[in-house]
Design an enzyme around this catalytic site. Structure first.
Site, short mmCIF file in Angstrom:
data_model
loop_
_atom_site.label_atom_id
_atom_site.label_comp_id
_atom_site.label_asym_id
_atom_site.label_seq_id
_atom_site.Cartn_x
_atom_site.Cartn_y
_atom_site.Cartn_z
N ARG A 52 45.38 24.74 38.34
CA ARG A 52 45.39 26.01 38.11
C ARG A 52 45.72 26.69 36.41
O ARG A 52 45.14 28.24 37.16
CB ARG A 52 47.38 25.55 38.17
CG ARG A 52 48.48 26.54 37.58
CD ARG A 52 49.97 26.60 38.17
NE ARG A 52 50.47 25.83 37.79
CZ ARG A 52 50.56 25.17 36.51
NH1 ARG A 52 50.64 25.76 35.28
NH2 ARG A 52 51.20 24.18 36.27
N TYR A 88 47.90 52.70 47.99
CA TYR A 88 47.88 51.57 49.19
C TYR A 88 49.36 51.28 49.38
O TYR A 88 49.74 51.71 47.61
CB TYR A 88 47.33 50.29 48.78
CG TYR A 88 47.78 49.04 49.31
CD1 TYR A 88 46.85 49.04 50.70
CD2 TYR A 88 48.26 48.65 48.71
CE1 TYR A 88 46.89 47.63 50.63
CE2 TYR A 88 48.41 46.92 49.65
CZ TYR A 88 47.69 47.39 50.40
OH TYR A 88 47.87 45.70 51.74
N ASP A 90 42.08 51.08 40.95
CA ASP A 90 42.35 50.32 42.46
C ASP A 90 40.41 50.59 42.14
O ASP A 90 40.83 51.73 43.27
CB ASP A 90 43.44 49.98 42.68
CG ASP A 90 43.26 49.12 44.29
OD1 ASP A 90 42.06 48.98 44.65
OD2 ASP A 90 44.17 48.97 44.78
N LYS A 109 38.85 42.49 50.90
CA LYS A 109 38.16 43.26 51.67
C LYS A 109 36.60 43.43 51.35
O LYS A 109 35.40 42.06 51.68
CB LYS A 109 38.45 45.10 51.02
CG LYS A 109 40.29 44.81 50.82
CD LYS A 109 41.03 44.59 52.23
CE LYS A 109 42.73 44.43 52.00
NZ LYS A 109 42.98 46.05 50.99
C1 LIG Z 1 44.01 45.46 50.21
C2 LIG Z 1 44.52 46.17 49.09
C3 LIG Z 1 45.41 45.41 48.29
C4 LIG Z 1 45.91 44.44 48.45
O1 LIG Z 1 45.57 43.80 48.62
P1 LIG Z 1 45.58 42.44 49.32
O2 LIG Z 1 44.24 41.34 49.05
O3 LIG Z 1 46.27 42.34 50.90
O4 LIG Z 1 46.88 41.48 48.16
C5 LIG Z 1 45.64 46.87 47.55
N1 LIG Z 1 44.76 47.81 47.11
C6 LIG Z 1 43.99 48.43 47.54
C7 LIG Z 1 43.35 49.63 47.93
C8 LIG Z 1 43.17 47.58 49.40
O5 LIG Z 1 43.06 47.90 50.16
#
Ligand SMILES: *Cc1c(COP(=O)(O)O)cnc(C)c1O
Length: 373
Positions: free
Chosen positions: A47, A99, A171, A196
């Site tokens: 952890r 998002y 982000d 992603k």
């Molecule tokens: C998918 C996504 C998130 C969230 O990520 P998770 O891995 O699904 O928790 C946040 N911001 C953007 C732009 C995303 O495409």
């Protein structure tokens, strides 16, 4: 080193025991202690740290040109950890086209923690200046935005944040470090959903934060990560690390496909609008050109017609699977408004497209057939 080389070298785990070229997976939750009380390799308990996670964190930090990185079990967990580092009563400015879950997380969970939020249209930096309060501690940027591919000027917004003692967070999930490096544009923190483009194969969930400086905030995040335990498993880290090796090549090829598809769609009579920052017709094309290294592989289109017409087209597409998420090798399409719900301001005729690695001629044929009356 260039990003293609970094993607290979930063993900290599030097295995002194067997000399393996591919990284081993360290499933062990616990690590042996010496009689003097020390730990020979610095690992105590998974952890707190693990060799696979450490490799991943160092790699992501180097790709984003940051000092330190933290890996989490999901993108939302990375966002959560950052919000947990704030104090009750702090104020956050977020984009109104972010998002969806990011804004919902603040409204539903962190409002009870005492965080305040203002959503603004970030395509004009003056909107951020107008929203600043004495307690503003964080300006959250998402560019290109989801799902309308709006572009915000990172350097201009970071300057406004810094004038007001606030941090600037980007982000960077959609662009990936191949398409945009916010820390080089004066942002302080980069957030990623590694689910992603980093993972890249739609088979692992993960998130990350990268900080420009290994400072007091970094120590706070290290403590939050260790104490709350929202960390990826060694196998998840291994999968994302493996994905990184081909990240630059995948993103470049997918970006080229997205550009060609956007050109085709822009000229199609059944399409009302195409939102892609690489098109000169995009309202913030100049800013995108200035701050992006590549325009990315995400686009959205507004079809001529209503919600039902848009949904019908997703059914007619054969190569583009109708599913949420993005960044994988396979192309996806999604009707966003019906996913986001009645409070969503997304146009009803909008389809979001994640462009994959299939041949561009097959993609164009698929859209051509689906749009035929
Ligand atoms: C998918 C996504 C998130 C969230 O990520 P998770 O891995 O699904 O928790 C946040 N911001 C953007 C732009 C995303 O495409």
């Amino acid at each position: 080193m260039r990003i293609e080389t970094l993607a290979i070298t930063s993900t290599r785990f030097e295995d002194k025991n067997a000399g393996s070229v591919a990284s081993p997976i360290f499933l062990s939750t616990t690590f042996e202690r010496e009689t003097d009380g020390s730990y020979a390799n610095g690992y105590i308990y998974t952890r707190a740290d693990n060799p696979n996670r450490q490799t991943l964190e160092k790699s992501i930090a180097s790709l984003e040109n940051g000092a330190v990185g933290f890996a989490f079990a999901s993108g939302m967990q990375a966002t959560t950890a950052l919000f947990q580092s704030l104090e009750p009563g702090n104020h956050i400015i977020t984009p109104n086209d972010a998002y969806f879950a990011t804004n919902v997380l603040i409204q539903e969970v962190f409002s009870r923690w005492g965080l305040e939020m203002t959503m603004v249209d970030m395509t004009n930096p003056e909107n951020i200046r107008a929203a600043i309060r004495p307690n503003t501690r964080l300006v959250w940027i998402e560019t290109p935005s989801n799902p309308q591919l709006k572009i915000s000027d990172i350097t201009a917004i970071a300057a406004i944040a810094h004038e007001n003692d606030a941090l600037c967070v980007v982000d960077n999930t959609w662009a990936s470090p191949v398409g945009q490096q916010p820390l080089n544009l004066d942002a302080d923190i980069v957030m990623h959903s590694t689910t992603k483009y980093f993972g890249g194969h739609s088979d692992v969930l993960g998130g990350a934060l990268v900080l420009k400086k290994d400072n007091e905030l970094a120590q706070k995040l290290r403590d939050i990560q260790k104490l709350t335990g929202g960390v990826p498993s060694p196998f998840d880290c291994w999968l994302i690390t493996r994905g990184i090796k081909t990240l630059p090549l995948r993103v470049k090829a997918q970006t080229e496909n997205a550009y060609k598809l956007s050109l085709f769609l822009e000229n199609h009579p059944e399409i009302e609008a195409v939102h892609y920052p690489g098109l000169p017709s995009h309202p913030q094309y100049a800013i995108a050109k200035k701050q992006m290294l590549g325009f990315g592989a995400m686009l959205s289109v507004q079809v001529k017609g209503n919600e039902q017409k848009a949904m019908e087209i997703t059914g007619k597409l054969k190569l583009f699977t109708t599913a949420t998420s993005l960044g994988g090798v396979e192309s996806l399409v999604e009707h966003r408004k019906s996913v986001e719900g009645i409070h969503s301001s997304t146009p009803e005729n909008l389809l979001r497209v994640s462009v994959g690695l299939e041949n561009i001629d097959d993609m164009i044929e698929d859209w051509n057939n689906a749009l035929a009356l």
